[in-house]
Structure formats: C-alpha cells, structure tokens
Design a protein around this motif. Structure first.
Motif, PDB file in Angstrom:
ATOM      1  N   PHE A   1     -30.907  -4.213 -27.008  1.00  0.00           N
ATOM      2  CA  PHE A   1     -30.058  -4.923 -26.043  1.00  0.00           C
ATOM      3  C   PHE A   1     -30.883  -5.705 -25.029  1.00  0.00           C
ATOM      4  CE2 PHE A   1     -27.393  -1.365 -27.493  1.00  0.00           C
ATOM      5  CZ  PHE A   1     -26.340  -2.085 -28.028  1.00  0.00           C
ATOM      6  N   GLN A   2     -31.732  -6.579 -25.553  1.00  0.00           N
ATOM      7  CA  GLN A   2     -32.584  -7.405 -24.704  1.00  0.00           C
ATOM      8  C   GLN A   2     -32.018  -8.813 -24.621  1.00  0.00           C
ATOM      9  OE1 GLN A   2     -36.426  -6.989 -26.564  1.00  0.00           O
ATOM     10  NE2 GLN A   2     -36.853  -5.064 -25.499  1.00  0.00           N
ATOM     11  N   GLU A   3     -32.088  -9.398 -23.430  1.00  0.00           N
ATOM     12  CA  GLU A   3     -31.391 -10.654 -23.167  1.00  0.00           C
ATOM     13  C   GLU A   3     -31.875 -11.832 -24.004  1.00  0.00           C
ATOM     14  OE1 GLU A   3     -32.386 -12.673 -19.337  1.00  0.00           O
ATOM     15  OE2 GLU A   3     -33.402 -10.780 -18.910  1.00  0.00           O
ATOM     16  N   HIS A   4     -33.110 -11.808 -24.482  1.00  0.00           N
ATOM     17  CA  HIS A   4     -33.628 -12.945 -25.233  1.00  0.00           C
ATOM     18  C   HIS A   4     -33.530 -12.749 -26.752  1.00  0.00           C
ATOM     19  CE1 HIS A   4     -34.893 -14.965 -21.634  1.00  0.00           C
ATOM     20  NE2 HIS A   4     -35.596 -13.918 -21.254  1.00  0.00           N
ATOM     21  N   HIS A   5     -32.992 -11.598 -27.169  1.00  0.00           N
ATOM     22  CA  HIS A   5     -32.848 -11.376 -28.601  1.00  0.00           C
ATOM     23  C   HIS A   5     -31.582 -12.037 -29.122  1.00  0.00           C
ATOM     24  CE1 HIS A   5     -31.177  -9.093 -32.082  1.00  0.00           C
ATOM     25  NE2 HIS A   5     -32.383  -9.361 -32.532  1.00  0.00           N
ATOM     26  N   ALA A   6     -31.675 -12.592 -30.330  1.00  0.00           N
ATOM     27  CA  ALA A   6     -30.509 -13.172 -31.013  1.00  0.00           C
ATOM     28  C   ALA A   6     -30.506 -12.699 -32.460  1.00  0.00           C
ATOM     29  CB  ALA A   6     -30.556 -14.699 -30.958  1.00  0.00           C
ATOM     30  N   MET A   7     -29.321 -12.524 -33.012  1.00  0.00           N
ATOM     31  CA  MET A   7     -29.226 -12.280 -34.442  1.00  0.00           C
ATOM     32  C   MET A   7     -29.728 -13.518 -35.179  1.00  0.00           C
ATOM     33  SD  MET A   7     -28.168  -9.288 -35.263  1.00  0.00           S
ATOM     34  CE  MET A   7     -27.161  -7.865 -34.801  1.00  0.00           C
TER      35      MET A   7
ATOM     36  N   GLN B   1     -28.731 -17.174 -23.549  1.00  0.00           N
ATOM     37  CA  GLN B   1     -28.095 -18.460 -23.886  1.00  0.00           C
ATOM     38  C   GLN B   1     -26.580 -18.376 -23.732  1.00  0.00           C
ATOM     39  OE1 GLN B   1     -29.744 -18.589 -27.853  1.00  0.00           O
ATOM     40  NE2 GLN B   1     -31.181 -20.229 -27.320  1.00  0.00           N
ATOM     41  N   PHE B   2     -26.016 -17.264 -24.170  1.00  0.00           N
ATOM     42  CA  PHE B   2     -24.577 -17.050 -24.084  1.00  0.00           C
ATOM     43  C   PHE B   2     -24.131 -17.015 -22.620  1.00  0.00           C
ATOM     44  CE2 PHE B   2     -21.088 -13.671 -24.626  1.00  0.00           C
ATOM     45  CZ  PHE B   2     -20.110 -14.610 -24.874  1.00  0.00           C
ATOM     46  N   HIS B   3     -24.850 -16.276 -21.803  1.00  0.00           N
ATOM     47  CA  HIS B   3     -24.531 -16.170 -20.381  1.00  0.00           C
ATOM     48  C   HIS B   3     -24.543 -17.551 -19.720  1.00  0.00           C
ATOM     49  CE1 HIS B   3     -25.578 -15.550 -16.080  1.00  0.00           C
ATOM     50  NE2 HIS B   3     -24.707 -14.569 -16.169  1.00  0.00           N
ATOM     51  N   THR B   4     -25.568 -18.318 -20.003  1.00  0.00           N
ATOM     52  CA  THR B   4     -25.672 -19.660 -19.420  1.00  0.00           C
ATOM     53  C   THR B   4     -24.466 -20.508 -19.799  1.00  0.00           C
ATOM     54  OG1 THR B   4     -28.091 -19.575 -19.426  1.00  0.00           O
ATOM     55  CG2 THR B   4     -27.072 -21.764 -19.365  1.00  0.00           C
TER      56      THR B   4
END
Length: 228
Positions: free
Chosen positions: A112-118, A126-129
């Motif tokens: 659950f790290q903010e810079h990880h993406a599937m 990116q989603f938050h932005t």
C-alpha cells in the motif's frame, strides 16, 4: 470567497462488488440491489437543496445518479476525471486471480505505497492528484452552492485521507458503503486539500437492505483477503 458544499455519493452495488473484483475503469452496470439503493437514495435526495449534479461517466455512477436527477430535475454533467482508480492489467480480476497471474504486482500492492501501480495502471499518488483536481474544478465553478457528485469508492478514500491529514500509504481506513451519503465543504477552491467533513458514510436510507460486500484492505495485510 464562498464555501462550496459537495454531497459525495459512491455508486450503488454491482455484481462485481459482490464478486470482489477490481472494477477500475471497466463499465460495469448496477445489479438489482444497486438499482434499489439508487431508488432509495433518490427519495432521500429530494430533501436536498442542490443546484448541480456532476457524475463519473461510468455506467454504474450514471445509473445511481438517475433517480436523484429525476427527483431534483437536475441535468447530469459527466466528468471522466471522477472515475475510479485505473488498475490496468488486473481490472476485472479477483484477488486470487491477481495472486496467480501477477504475483509480484500483488505483493507490491499489499505494501500500500503511494507510488505503486498495478501493471499499466495508476498509482495512488496519480489517482489522488486527479480526484482532488476534479473536486477543485467543481468547487471553483460552483462557489457558494451545493453540488451532488456521484463517484467511486477509491475517490472517496482520497477525500477522506485528505480531510483527515492522512498520507496515501497504508490501507483504507474509512467506511465507504455503496450509495452512502457523504457531505464535505471546500472553503477555497485554490486550496482544495483543505476539506471539512460534515457527514460521512450515512446509510439510513438503506437501513433494512441486506448487508453490503465489505471492502477492508486492512484484512489483506494480515493475509485474509476480503474485497477489492
């Protein structure tokens, strides 16, 4: 500058919610329960003095918004920026399928790290932005008014984390039920991360319906998959 009030609604239930699949940007319709949730939500919303309705362009949100739009005689403005987080190659999959087909991606997801993406997907950062910018645009366009916003569970998680001053790392910590009622205020569209939560996860209009599928990311951390 006038405060803008946003009533945020997560879409109603889909079959993929029941099957605990990562829906993302796939255009999944409501199931029968989701339509009933939307109907009841519309009756509740008849009491609200809202001037505008903005909706994710995905079908599950449009179908959830339809009864409310009818009750309040409001046009529905579609905004793709309000879509769920994009999960790339794993969209449509259950947790066990991701573990089998993308084991490394699943291991990284559990951090659950903010810079990880599937794979081919969108990171939490990116989603938050994207979500905060979309809400800021709505608040800027409708200062001092009340706007209904129909969106997705992940988007509401971004709002909760922002309002509570939480980071984007770690599992979800708030309740985000299907067709739940959430009210926030944004005083300054130029500072959209300054969000006041007025009401959250109110489901009184759904009180006698069957229990919803539960999305509890924290259970993944201890190795007990629950939902996705």
């Amino acid at each position: 500058m006038s405060t803008t009030e946003l009533i945020l609604i997560r879409h109603g239930e889909t079959d993929w919610n029941r099957e605990l699949r990562f829906q993302g940007h796939i255009d999944v319709p409501l199931n029968d329960m989701g339509h009933e949730q939307a109907r009841r939500l519309g009756l509740r919303m008849a009491r609200e003095q809202a001037q505008h309705l903005v909706c994710s362009d995905l079908m599950r949100c449009q179908q959830t918004a339809a009864p409310t739009a009818l009750q309040l005689s409001l046009p529905v403005a579609l905004d793709a920026a309000l879509r769920e987080q994009h999960f790339g190659a794993v969209e449509g999959m259950r947790a066990d399928e991701i573990q089998a087909q993308h084991p490394r991606a699943w291991e990284d997801w559990l951090k659950f790290q903010e810079h990880h993406a599937m794979p081919d997907g969108e990171s939490a950062r990116q989603f938050h932005t994207r979500i905060i910018a979309a809400l800021a645009k709505i608040a800027q366009a409708h200062q001092g008014q009340t706007v209904l916003v129909f969106t997705h569970g992940g988007a509401l998680d971004m709002v909760w984390r922002t309002a509570r001053g939480l980071g984007l790392n770690g599992p979800r910590q708030s309740e985000i039920p299907n067709a739940g009622f959430n009210r926030i205020r944004i005083a300054d569209p130029a500072s959209p991360e300054h969000i006041e939560i007025v009401d959250w996860a109110d489901t009184r209009h759904l009180a006698d319906l069957p229990a919803q599928p539960t999305y509890d990311q924290k259970r993944y951390v201890v190795g007990k998959p629950s939902a996705a």
